[in-house]
Design an enzyme around this catalytic site. Structure first.
Site, PDB file in Angstrom:
ATOM      1  N   LYS A 190      -9.516  37.091   9.580  1.00  0.00           N
ATOM      2  CA  LYS A 190      -8.471  36.083   9.807  1.00  0.00           C
ATOM      3  C   LYS A 190      -8.077  35.992  11.271  1.00  0.00           C
ATOM      4  O   LYS A 190      -7.776  34.912  11.754  1.00  0.00           O
ATOM      5  CB  LYS A 190      -7.239  36.390   8.948  1.00  0.00           C
ATOM      6  CG  LYS A 190      -7.480  36.129   7.466  1.00  0.00           C
ATOM      7  CD  LYS A 190      -6.217  36.357   6.672  1.00  0.00           C
ATOM      8  CE  LYS A 190      -6.482  36.188   5.182  1.00  0.00           C
ATOM      9  NZ  LYS A 190      -5.365  36.649   4.365  1.00  0.00           N
ATOM     10  N   LYS A 243      -9.306  29.056  -0.011  1.00  0.00           N
ATOM     11  CA  LYS A 243      -8.399  27.911   0.075  1.00  0.00           C
ATOM     12  C   LYS A 243      -8.525  27.182   1.405  1.00  0.00           C
ATOM     13  O   LYS A 243      -7.914  26.147   1.594  1.00  0.00           O
ATOM     14  CB  LYS A 243      -6.958  28.411  -0.071  1.00  0.00           C
ATOM     15  CG  LYS A 243      -6.615  28.850  -1.475  1.00  0.00           C
ATOM     16  CD  LYS A 243      -5.295  29.619  -1.490  1.00  0.00           C
ATOM     17  CE  LYS A 243      -5.123  30.412  -2.767  1.00  0.00           C
ATOM     18  NZ  LYS A 243      -4.099  31.458  -2.666  1.00  0.00           N
ATOM     19  N   LYS A 299     -17.258  33.550   0.521  1.00  0.00           N
ATOM     20  CA  LYS A 299     -16.492  33.390  -0.723  1.00  0.00           C
ATOM     21  C   LYS A 299     -15.756  32.056  -0.773  1.00  0.00           C
ATOM     22  O   LYS A 299     -15.387  31.513   0.282  1.00  0.00           O
ATOM     23  CB  LYS A 299     -15.526  34.565  -0.901  1.00  0.00           C
ATOM     24  CG  LYS A 299     -14.388  34.588   0.079  1.00  0.00           C
ATOM     25  CD  LYS A 299     -13.333  35.637  -0.272  1.00  0.00           C
ATOM     26  CE  LYS A 299     -12.188  35.495   0.716  1.00  0.00           C
ATOM     27  NZ  LYS A 299     -11.070  36.370   0.533  1.00  0.00           N
TER      28      LYS A 299
END
Ligand code: TYM
Length: 326
Positions: A111, A195, A192
């Site tokens: 992130k 969102k 993966k």
């Protein structure tokens, strides 16, 4: 009865990965366990968020979780920020985890690499997650595969605290489903499903209409030969479809592979299974959306039940670590 705890972030629409990797197990566990589920809005703040959107997403996620099958009569469902014990225990957790341990978290590396502003909260995120879990004397944590490292660090923190200050926390185990633990992006089966806005054609939202679902699955990346085989390395796209179909129909993806000779048939059956899974969820969600006051009432009830348990654990942790009582 064994205690189960899990959490989910209100950051954008719920997707098929969340549903098959975690929520299906949440619903199962509420019948057989003492289950506590939390919408982790404080965790969502670790990345920049529009305030109105966060509020809307939080309420909508609660409605979606109920639509998926969580019954606030059978489990405790609440919002993290409604129970201040979470942020209070998080500080004790921050003082128990080491800088080196936090620095090794792959979710942080991932992130922080993708965002311009990297908050301190993003770095200490696992300490808050450990607090979430340990506050409820949790035995089992149902999650998808990507949360493995977070549960591992929670166990390490609990063990270190217990060694330093005496028996305080239950050391939890994760529960990862046999099929669906790692649902991949339909266009990039090497990463993966998530969102993030990066791949709207690779992610299936739980509220998407049937024609969009069908289009995305039919256009899912496979490979140039035509053999249906469950093999993540050589055939990641096909294996992902088998995982989705397997998880949606509670069937073993390995054995499913034997029943298909062509990609087209596999895709058609996957479309049908996903639409069948999502249709009743969507219907219940739209009903719940008509009465937000009722969801708010259920969440308030959930928060007070959660606080009853978590305040006792927090008091024990404060006492054991030597903080003077007021
Ligand atoms: P979050 O909000 O990213 O995801 C919620 C759950 O969905 C699972 N999941 C997936 N499973 C399979 N395939 C995928 N592509 C996929 N994407 C997401 C996740 O594994 C998760 O179980 N850090 C957590 C939230 C959290 C938490 C907790 C979880 C905070 N405190 C305490 C458990 C216990 C997270 O960001 O999940």
């Amino acid at each position: 009865m064994a205690r189960v705890f899990s959490g989910i972030q209100p950051s954008g629409e719920l997707h098929l990965g969340n549903l098959l990797g975690a929520l299906v197990n949440w619903v199962k566990h509420q019948e057989s366990h003492d289950a506590v589920y939390c919408i982790v809005d404080l965790h969502a703040l670790t990345l920049p968020k529009d305030p109105e959107e966060l509020r809307k997403n939080t309420l909508e996620l609660a409605q979606l979780l109920i639509a998926v099958g969580l019954d606030p009569q059978d489990c405790i469902l609440f919002i993290q920020s409604h129970v201040p014990e979470h942020s209070q225990l998080a500080w004790l957790m921050e003082c128990t985890v080491s800088f080196g341990e936090l620095n090794r978290m792959t979710a942080f590396k991932d992130k922080s690499g993708r965002n311009e502003f990297i908050s301190g909260g993003l770095f200490t995120y696992p300490a808050l997650q450990a607090a979430d879990i340990l506050l409820y004397d949790t035995d089992l944590v149902p999650v998808g595969d990507d949360q493995r490292q977070h549960i591992e660090i929670t166990r390490d923190i609990a063990e270190r605290f217990n060694t330093r200050f005496g028996d305080t926390f239950v050391v939890p185990e994760h529960v990862i489903p046999p099929a669906g633990a790692r649902i991949m992006d339909l266009q990039h089966p090497d990463r993966k499903m998530s969102k993030s806005e990066l791949s709207p054609t690779g992610t299936i939202g739980v509220l998407e209409p049937p024609d969009a679902i069908a289009r995305k699955i039919k256009r899912a990346v496979t490979d140039s030969d035509s053999e249906v085989r469950f093999d993540h390395v050589e055939k990641p796209g096909v294996s992902n479809l088998l995982s989705i179909l397997g998880a949606a129909t509670s069937t073993d993806p390995l054995s499913l592979a034997d029943s298909y000779e062509r990609y087209g048939d596999l895709k058609n059956d996957t479309v049908e299974a996903v639409i069948q899974l999502l249709e009743p969820i969507q219907q219940r969600f739209f009903e719940l959306q008509a009465d937000p006051g009722e969801t708010q009432r259920l969440l308030q009830l959930g928060a007070s039940k959660a606080q009853e348990i978590s305040s006792r654990t927090l008091a024990r942790a404060k006492e054991n670590s030597g903080l003077l009582q007021p």
